[in-house]
Design a protein around this motif. Structure first.
Motif, mmCIF file in Angstrom:
data_model
loop_
_atom_site.group_PDB
_atom_site.id
_atom_site.type_symbol
_atom_site.label_atom_id
_atom_site.label_comp_id
_atom_site.label_asym_id
_atom_site.label_seq_id
_atom_site.Cartn_x
_atom_site.Cartn_y
_atom_site.Cartn_z
ATOM 1 N N PHE A 5 -56.408 5.811 -59.938
ATOM 2 C CA PHE A 5 -56.302 5.785 -58.490
ATOM 3 C C PHE A 5 -56.274 7.202 -57.950
ATOM 4 O O PHE A 5 -55.918 8.152 -58.646
ATOM 5 C CB PHE A 5 -55.037 5.027 -58.049
ATOM 6 C CG PHE A 5 -55.126 3.548 -58.289
ATOM 7 C CD1 PHE A 5 -55.617 2.710 -57.307
ATOM 8 C CD2 PHE A 5 -54.747 3.008 -59.504
ATOM 9 C CE1 PHE A 5 -55.718 1.348 -57.531
ATOM 10 C CE2 PHE A 5 -54.849 1.650 -59.731
ATOM 11 C CZ PHE A 5 -55.336 0.818 -58.739
ATOM 12 N N TYR A 6 -56.639 7.333 -56.663
ATOM 13 C CA TYR A 6 -56.693 8.635 -56.031
ATOM 14 C C TYR A 6 -55.595 8.780 -54.996
ATOM 15 O O TYR A 6 -55.293 7.854 -54.269
ATOM 16 C CB TYR A 6 -58.047 8.855 -55.339
ATOM 17 C CG TYR A 6 -59.146 9.134 -56.327
ATOM 18 C CD1 TYR A 6 -59.493 10.434 -56.643
ATOM 19 C CD2 TYR A 6 -59.797 8.097 -56.971
ATOM 20 C CE1 TYR A 6 -60.488 10.704 -57.565
ATOM 21 C CE2 TYR A 6 -60.791 8.355 -57.900
ATOM 22 C CZ TYR A 6 -61.126 9.663 -58.188
ATOM 23 O OH TYR A 6 -62.101 9.913 -59.107
ATOM 24 N N ILE A 7 -55.022 9.956 -54.941
ATOM 25 C CA ILE A 7 -54.088 10.314 -53.886
ATOM 26 C C ILE A 7 -54.737 11.446 -53.117
ATOM 27 O O ILE A 7 -54.801 12.578 -53.579
ATOM 28 C CB ILE A 7 -52.733 10.778 -54.448
ATOM 29 C CG1 ILE A 7 -52.161 9.697 -55.367
ATOM 30 C CG2 ILE A 7 -51.780 11.092 -53.328
ATOM 31 C CD1 ILE A 7 -51.889 8.380 -54.692
ATOM 32 N N LEU A 8 -55.252 11.157 -51.908
ATOM 33 C CA LEU A 8 -55.964 12.159 -51.120
ATOM 34 C C LEU A 8 -55.012 12.706 -50.073
ATOM 35 O O LEU A 8 -54.963 12.245 -48.952
ATOM 36 C CB LEU A 8 -57.191 11.529 -50.452
ATOM 37 C CG LEU A 8 -58.219 10.926 -51.412
ATOM 38 C CD1 LEU A 8 -59.319 10.260 -50.609
ATOM 39 C CD2 LEU A 8 -58.777 11.984 -52.322
ATOM 40 N N ASN A 217 -48.332 3.825 -52.982
ATOM 41 C CA ASN A 217 -47.197 4.590 -52.490
ATOM 42 C C ASN A 217 -46.698 5.504 -53.606
ATOM 43 O O ASN A 217 -46.883 5.217 -54.788
ATOM 44 C CB ASN A 217 -46.063 3.667 -52.068
ATOM 45 C CG ASN A 217 -46.380 2.857 -50.835
ATOM 46 O OD1 ASN A 217 -47.335 3.142 -50.119
ATOM 47 N ND2 ASN A 217 -45.588 1.840 -50.580
ATOM 48 N N GLN A 218 -46.020 6.587 -53.214
ATOM 49 C CA GLN A 218 -45.437 7.508 -54.194
ATOM 50 C C GLN A 218 -43.957 7.683 -53.897
ATOM 51 O O GLN A 218 -43.562 7.778 -52.733
ATOM 52 C CB GLN A 218 -46.128 8.864 -54.119
ATOM 53 C CG GLN A 218 -47.602 8.802 -54.447
ATOM 54 C CD GLN A 218 -48.389 9.715 -53.540
ATOM 55 O OE1 GLN A 218 -48.238 10.919 -53.595
ATOM 56 N NE2 GLN A 218 -49.237 9.146 -52.690
ATOM 57 N N LEU A 219 -43.175 7.727 -54.944
ATOM 58 C CA LEU A 219 -41.734 7.893 -54.818
ATOM 59 C C LEU A 219 -41.309 9.043 -55.710
ATOM 60 O O LEU A 219 -41.675 9.105 -56.891
ATOM 61 C CB LEU A 219 -41.025 6.604 -55.233
ATOM 62 C CG LEU A 219 -39.530 6.489 -54.924
ATOM 63 C CD1 LEU A 219 -39.296 6.496 -53.412
ATOM 64 C CD2 LEU A 219 -38.960 5.217 -55.544
ATOM 65 N N ASN A 220 -40.547 9.969 -55.138
ATOM 66 C CA ASN A 220 -40.059 11.112 -55.909
ATOM 67 C C ASN A 220 -38.997 10.644 -56.900
ATOM 68 O O ASN A 220 -38.018 10.005 -56.514
ATOM 69 C CB ASN A 220 -39.478 12.168 -54.963
ATOM 70 C CG ASN A 220 -39.297 13.508 -55.639
ATOM 71 O OD1 ASN A 220 -39.196 13.604 -56.865
ATOM 72 N ND2 ASN A 220 -39.249 14.560 -54.844
ATOM 73 N N THR A 270 -46.023 0.957 -56.056
ATOM 74 C CA THR A 270 -45.559 2.343 -55.907
ATOM 75 C C THR A 270 -45.614 3.046 -57.253
ATOM 76 O O THR A 270 -45.414 2.420 -58.296
ATOM 77 C CB THR A 270 -44.109 2.361 -55.364
ATOM 78 O OG1 THR A 270 -44.060 1.685 -54.103
ATOM 79 C CG2 THR A 270 -43.589 3.780 -55.188
ATOM 80 N N ILE A 271 -45.902 4.345 -57.221
ATOM 81 C CA ILE A 271 -45.828 5.147 -58.439
ATOM 82 C C ILE A 271 -44.648 6.101 -58.341
ATOM 83 O O ILE A 271 -44.299 6.577 -57.256
ATOM 84 C CB ILE A 271 -47.125 5.932 -58.697
ATOM 85 C CG1 ILE A 271 -47.424 6.898 -57.547
ATOM 86 C CG2 ILE A 271 -48.295 4.990 -58.931
ATOM 87 C CD1 ILE A 271 -48.580 7.834 -57.827
ATOM 88 N N LEU A 290 -46.048 6.966 -48.178
ATOM 89 C CA LEU A 290 -46.450 5.590 -47.932
ATOM 90 C C LEU A 290 -47.920 5.557 -47.558
ATOM 91 O O LEU A 290 -48.367 6.323 -46.705
ATOM 92 C CB LEU A 290 -45.610 4.978 -46.807
ATOM 93 C CG LEU A 290 -44.098 4.916 -47.049
ATOM 94 C CD1 LEU A 290 -43.372 4.405 -45.808
ATOM 95 C CD2 LEU A 290 -43.771 4.033 -48.261
ATOM 96 N N GLY A 291 -48.687 4.687 -48.201
ATOM 97 C CA GLY A 291 -50.124 4.642 -47.970
ATOM 98 C C GLY A 291 -50.640 3.248 -47.698
ATOM 99 O O GLY A 291 -50.131 2.543 -46.831
ATOM 100 N N TYR A 292 -51.646 2.845 -48.473
ATOM 101 C CA TYR A 292 -52.296 1.540 -48.281
ATOM 102 C C TYR A 292 -51.297 0.391 -48.226
ATOM 103 O O TYR A 292 -51.412 -0.513 -47.387
ATOM 104 C CB TYR A 292 -53.295 1.315 -49.410
ATOM 105 C CG TYR A 292 -53.747 -0.120 -49.552
ATOM 106 C CD1 TYR A 292 -54.705 -0.655 -48.692
ATOM 107 C CD2 TYR A 292 -53.210 -0.949 -50.535
ATOM 108 C CE1 TYR A 292 -55.116 -1.975 -48.803
ATOM 109 C CE2 TYR A 292 -53.619 -2.265 -50.665
ATOM 110 C CZ TYR A 292 -54.561 -2.782 -49.795
ATOM 111 O OH TYR A 292 -54.954 -4.080 -49.910
#
Length: 319
Positions: A5-8, A217-220, A270-271, A290-292
């Motif tokens: 997957f891409y994170i732009l 989504n990304q989570l720290n 989420t990643i 937060l994305g798609y």
């Protein structure tokens, strides 16, 4: 087999650049002209990326809508012949890596149907790795510098974006744009070009960046342990950043994300990753992105000048 997957997510840092004048027009052949100030554009989802069709320099292809990008980005693979005349390059950063020497170009006019945007700079970057992976003809990415002059209604139910011109105060120039009912709203802070909102996760307040081009989504992984309990890992994924660099991340679902009393989210893919480099580049401290997954659950309107998100009632479907 692991999916990729891409994170732009782009942040443009201070630079000394160069420019070339272009008298060509970027147009959207599928745009529906509603009024002199409002245009509706259909989009397709390529995996989880919002993609619209556009024409530029006699080429027809796809553009990704990316609120995480600061400027209009053109794919170097299709726009060749632009070279820097200066020794100090411009630099841009993705979610976890840096891209050196993006070229720069000035477009005299950027036209969405009859909505004309003049004298916008664009960056020219090699996006061939995205083009190859997504199997599409990718001309570029449309970011904040283009979107900020509009109120943007992102409708994942109807697969369309409505752009309505706004004044300096953020008020729409057209009165009756939406037939749909707005059910709630939330304020956000604009950090450079990044939309930053606060959300309640398991009783803890976290800060998230909003990025339409984040497929997951990304989570720290360094967030508060109480909030982290709502992340349930399931597998590992391979992630590709803006310059094609690959890393492996832990993927799962995030639960109990709430913005207001009425706006909350079911489990979101989420990643879990380290956001330190991104936070350093943005000069802020985000607990996640937060994305798609965010936009697919809520029909959302973005108003950059008012620094406000509006949420639209979902349609009722007859069985």
């Amino acid at each position: 087999m692991r999916k990729t997957f891409y994170i732009l997510l782009f942040c443009l840092l201070p630079f000394v650049g160069f420019s070339k004048e272009s008298y060509n027009v970027l147009s959207f052949p599928q745009a529906e002209f509603l009024t002199s100030n409002t245009t509706r554009i259909p989009f397709q989802l390529v995996d989880h990326l919002i993609v619209i069709e556009a024409q530029l320099l006699d080429q027809k292809g796809n553009f990704i809508i990316d609120t995480g990008s600061e400027s209009l980005i053109l794919n170097k693979n299709h726009f060749k012949g632009y070279h820097s005349n200066l020794n100090t390059p411009k630099q841009t950063t993705g979610i976890f890596d840096f891209i050196d020497n993006p070229l720069e170009k000035r477009l005299k006019e950027f036209i969405i149907k009859d909505l004309i945007i003049q004298n916008k700079l664009s960056d020219v970057i090699d996006l061939s790795h995205i083009e190859s992976s997504k199997k599409m003809h990718l001309l570029g990415i449309i970011g904040y510098d283009i979107l900020k002059d509009f109120e943007i209604f992102i409708d994942m139910h109807l697969n369309q974006i409505t752009l309505s011109k706004i004044n300096n105060e953020g008020d729409k120039l057209d009165d009756s744009v939406y037939l749909e009912k707005i059910i709630d709203s939330v304020d956000f802070k604009l950090k450079n070009h990044t939309i930053v909102i606060k959300a309640n996760v398991n009783g803890k307040i976290l800060k998230f960046g909003l990025d339409t081009a984040a497929e997951y989504n990304q989570l720290n992984k360094k967030i508060d342990k109480v909030a982290l309990k709502q992340f349930f890992p399931k597998r590992r994924l391979q992630l590709i950043g803006a310059s094609g660099q690959k890393i492996e991340v832990l993927a799962g679902k995030l639960y109990r994300v709430k913005l207001t009393k009425t706006i909350y989210y079911g489990p979101m893919h989420t990643i879990l990753t380290n956001l330190n480099q991104m936070n350093n580049a943005f000069g802020t401290k985000l607990d996640g992105v937060l994305g798609y997954e965010f936009f697919r659950q809520q029909r959302t309107i973005i108003n950059y000048k008012k620094e406000k998100l509006y949420f639209v009632k979902n349609p009722l479907y007859k069985q």
